[in-house]
Design an enzyme around this catalytic site. Sequence first.
Site, PDB file in Angstrom:
ATOM      1  CD  GLN A 180      -2.384   1.315   2.777  1.00 51.41           C
ATOM      2  OE1 GLN A 180      -1.643   1.436   3.749  1.00 51.41           O
ATOM      3  NE2 GLN A 180      -3.693   1.277   2.880  1.00 51.41           N
ATOM      4  N   GLY A 181       0.734   2.087  -1.008  1.00 52.62           N
ATOM      5  CA  GLY A 181       1.522   3.321  -1.087  1.00 52.62           C
ATOM      6  C   GLY A 181       0.635   4.522  -0.818  1.00 52.62           C
ATOM      7  CB  SER A 239       2.259   6.782   4.698  1.00 53.10           C
ATOM      8  OG  SER A 239       1.180   6.243   5.398  1.00 53.10           O
ATOM      9  CB  SER A 252       3.508  -3.012   5.483  1.00 54.08           C
ATOM     10  OG  SER A 252       3.263  -2.118   6.534  1.00 54.08           O
ATOM     11  CD  GLU A 301      -5.163  -0.114   6.229  1.00 56.31           C
ATOM     12  OE1 GLU A 301      -5.436   0.800   5.415  1.00 56.31           O
ATOM     13  OE2 GLU A 301      -4.039  -0.320   6.698  1.00 56.31           O
ATOM     14  CB  SER A 325      -3.089   7.715  14.823  1.00 59.29           C
ATOM     15  OG  SER A 325      -3.787   8.941  14.779  1.00 59.29           O
ATOM     16  CD  GLU A 376      -3.508  10.130  19.074  1.00 60.09           C
ATOM     17  OE1 GLU A 376      -3.243   9.439  18.066  1.00 60.09           O
ATOM     18  OE2 GLU A 376      -3.042   9.876  20.202  1.00 60.09           O
TER      19      GLU A 376
HETATM   20  C1  LIG Z   1       3.108  -0.946  11.576  1.00 62.52           C
HETATM   21  C2  LIG Z   1       2.773   0.121  10.568  1.00 62.52           C
HETATM   22  C3  LIG Z   1       2.541  -0.258   9.247  1.00 62.52           C
HETATM   23  C4  LIG Z   1       2.260   0.725   8.288  1.00 62.52           C
HETATM   24  N1  LIG Z   1       2.087   0.329   6.986  1.00 62.52           N
HETATM   25  C5  LIG Z   1       1.814   1.243   6.042  1.00 62.52           C
HETATM   26  C6  LIG Z   1       1.667   0.853   4.664  1.00 62.52           C
HETATM   27  O1  LIG Z   1       1.799  -0.321   4.323  1.00 62.52           O
HETATM   28  N2  LIG Z   1       1.398   1.799   3.742  1.00 62.52           N
HETATM   29  C7  LIG Z   1       1.223   3.109   4.080  1.00 62.52           C
HETATM   30  O2  LIG Z   1       0.930   3.904   3.203  1.00 62.52           O
HETATM   31  N3  LIG Z   1       1.401   3.534   5.368  1.00 62.52           N
HETATM   32  C8  LIG Z   1       1.689   2.626   6.359  1.00 62.52           C
HETATM   33  N4  LIG Z   1       1.875   3.019   7.665  1.00 62.52           N
HETATM   34  C9  LIG Z   1       1.867   4.444   7.979  1.00 62.52           C
HETATM   35  C10 LIG Z   1       0.641   4.888   8.756  1.00 62.52           C
HETATM   36  O3  LIG Z   1      -0.498   4.903   7.949  1.00 62.52           O
HETATM   37  C11 LIG Z   1       0.960   6.282   9.312  1.00 62.52           C
HETATM   38  O4  LIG Z   1       2.043   6.126  10.222  1.00 62.52           O
HETATM   39  C12 LIG Z   1      -0.228   6.879  10.067  1.00 62.52           C
HETATM   40  O5  LIG Z   1      -1.255   7.205   9.172  1.00 62.52           O
HETATM   41  C13 LIG Z   1       0.191   8.146  10.863  1.00 62.52           C
HETATM   42  O6  LIG Z   1       0.841   9.037  10.047  1.00 62.52           O
HETATM   43  P1  LIG Z   1       2.271   9.665  10.446  1.00 62.52           P
HETATM   44  O7  LIG Z   1       3.171   8.523  10.828  1.00 62.52           O
HETATM   45  O8  LIG Z   1       2.703  10.533   9.335  1.00 62.52           O
HETATM   46  O9  LIG Z   1       2.016  10.490  11.754  1.00 62.52           O
HETATM   47  P2  LIG Z   1       1.403  11.964  11.822  1.00 62.52           P
HETATM   48  O10 LIG Z   1       0.238  12.069  10.913  1.00 62.52           O
HETATM   49  O11 LIG Z   1       2.514  12.943  11.646  1.00 62.52           O
HETATM   50  O12 LIG Z   1       0.887  12.015  13.306  1.00 62.52           O
HETATM   51  C14 LIG Z   1       1.754  12.220  14.422  1.00 62.52           C
HETATM   52  C15 LIG Z   1       0.907  12.250  15.685  1.00 62.52           C
HETATM   53  O13 LIG Z   1      -0.014  13.360  15.628  1.00 62.52           O
HETATM   54  C16 LIG Z   1      -1.356  12.906  15.780  1.00 62.52           C
HETATM   55  N5  LIG Z   1      -2.241  13.684  14.908  1.00 62.52           N
HETATM   56  C17 LIG Z   1      -2.047  13.974  13.607  1.00 62.52           C
HETATM   57  N6  LIG Z   1      -3.079  14.690  13.118  1.00 62.52           N
HETATM   58  C18 LIG Z   1      -3.957  14.840  14.127  1.00 62.52           C
HETATM   59  C19 LIG Z   1      -5.231  15.479  14.255  1.00 62.52           C
HETATM   60  N7  LIG Z   1      -5.812  16.098  13.222  1.00 62.52           N
HETATM   61  N8  LIG Z   1      -5.859  15.440  15.455  1.00 62.52           N
HETATM   62  C20 LIG Z   1      -5.294  14.802  16.522  1.00 62.52           C
HETATM   63  N9  LIG Z   1      -4.087  14.194  16.468  1.00 62.52           N
HETATM   64  C21 LIG Z   1      -3.429  14.205  15.288  1.00 62.52           C
HETATM   65  C22 LIG Z   1      -1.323  11.444  15.351  1.00 62.52           C
HETATM   66  O14 LIG Z   1      -2.357  10.693  15.951  1.00 62.52           O
HETATM   67  C23 LIG Z   1       0.045  11.003  15.844  1.00 62.52           C
HETATM   68  O15 LIG Z   1      -0.014  10.675  17.222  1.00 62.52           O
HETATM   69  C24 LIG Z   1       2.174   2.081   8.650  1.00 62.52           C
HETATM   70  C25 LIG Z   1       2.407   2.446   9.984  1.00 62.52           C
HETATM   71  C26 LIG Z   1       2.704   1.485  10.927  1.00 62.52           C
HETATM   72  C27 LIG Z   1       2.977   1.895  12.341  1.00 62.52           C
END
Ligand SMILES: Cc1cc2nc3c(=O)[nH]c(=O)nc-3n(C[C@H](O)[C@H](O)[C@H](O)COP(=O)(O)OP(=O)(O)OC[C@H]3O[C@@H](n4cnc5c(N)ncnc54)[C@H](O)[C@@H]3O)c2cc1C
Length: 387
Positions: A125-126, A128, A160, A243, A366, A368
């Site tokens: 999945q692309g 993020s 992933s 998902e 997440s 949140e």
């Molecule tokens: C095990 C794992 C597998 C993954 N696999 C994939 C994958 O295969 N393909 C893919 O595309 N992505 C994947 N991801 C990425 C995942 O989708 C993102 O990590 C997730 O959407 C959070 O984005 P971020 O890491 O950029 O954090 P951010 O969006 O930067 O968030 C940082 C923190 O701020 C909080 N936050 C952000 N915005 C808000 C808001 N509006 N209100 C309140 N709180 C907020 C978040 O909850 C978090 O605690 C994976 C992540 C993990 C951990």
Amino acid sequence: MDLEFDARSERFRQEVSSWLDENAPRGRVSPPATADGLRQHLAWERRLFEAGYSAPGWPRRFGGLGLDLWGETVFDEEYVRRRLPERLNKMALIHGARTVLVHGTEEQQQDWLPGVLDCSDIWCQGFSEPDAGSDLAGVRTTGRLDGNEIVLNGQKTWTSNGAIATHMYALVRTDPEAPKHRGISFLVFDLRRPGVEIRPMRQLHGHSGFAEVFFTDVRVPLTSVVGELNDGWRVAQTALRLERGSARGSHTRLVAALDALTKAVDAAGADRGLRERAGSLRAWVFAYVRATYALIDTVDRGGDDGVVASVNKLCLSEIQTAIHELWLEVLGEEAELAGEFGPYGELLGMRRDYWHSRAQEIFAGSSEIQRNIIAERGLGLPREVSR
Ligand SMILES: Cc1cc2nc3c(=O)[nH]c(=O)nc-3n(C[C@H](O)[C@H](O)[C@H](O)COP(=O)(O)OP(=O)(O)OC[C@H]3O[C@@H](n4cnc5c(N)ncnc54)[C@H](O)[C@@H]3O)c2cc1C
């Protein structure tokens, strides 16, 4: 905590159980990011495929068994109960390719789905990007139209299975002038093309479950677009809903973790306070299992899982983390010894499950973000206002 399913589902449970008991890999299977692990996973997937168990819920014409959601749930419960290897193509089977079943053309379905089922193609999945996670509509990877092709430039992250994937389903900005949520397209394409660079991300436990994927002038056919061009946000909602909402046996995993916690509490002769916390978690798990069945029933009857899928995902994350935190507390110093390591340095057992519970709070949106969805779409509270 088991509820009774109807006679047809129970007959299927018997059939699946006998087959799994007879055919499941003996001993442990290594992570798919290792050469040995990939070979073992592919061999196991091949057995599932040949027995017709690759995707029990998919239509028969694409190699599934055409089962309803209850049939799929029975399969997942028996699979998870035995702690069998994580499905290699889970991202396609659960959401990516399933989205193609909903929004794709007949030709796209014929082209892509057989490869998913027999694992000759592995999807990732692309979604993020470094600046687009929770704010997914912020994707910056561009897709410029050039005749019958789209030219990709940009970067995906946290992919992933990226290190072993052959195909990606991705969100790409195809109209940079359009408002943020428009101008995005949902694409499926082969990664084995000039200009694609996959950089595996080595994790603390030593192997690479994730990759970063870079695109430099990568040409993909226009037929990669699922749904309409620039309407990818709508298509992505299906993928995200699938998902988040899919139980995929997570309730069975939770019950197993709770049972193991209960044993640990007994064995440690834990004090009254810890026992009460374990008891309260039992009540939560009991409620979660029933809420999951209610959600399955709603979707099975053609209803909208909507906000309930977010409630379900949030509860799963919270309960799972609470169980593992209590477990670590009960074990005390012994917890340091409780984590086993596999031959590739990967974590096994309870400690692995603990870290997985933390990741569960992040992937697929997440906790949140789930709270925001519940507050805004479910309870009708005012939208968050940026200062
Ligand atoms: C095990 C794992 C597998 C993954 N696999 C994939 C994958 O295969 N393909 C893919 O595309 N992505 C994947 N991801 C990425 C995942 O989708 C993102 O990590 C997730 O959407 C959070 O984005 P971020 O890491 O950029 O954090 P951010 O969006 O930067 O968030 C940082 C923190 O701020 C909080 N936050 C952000 N915005 C808000 C808001 N509006 N209100 C309140 N709180 C907020 C978040 O909850 C978090 O605690 C994976 C992540 C993990 C951990």
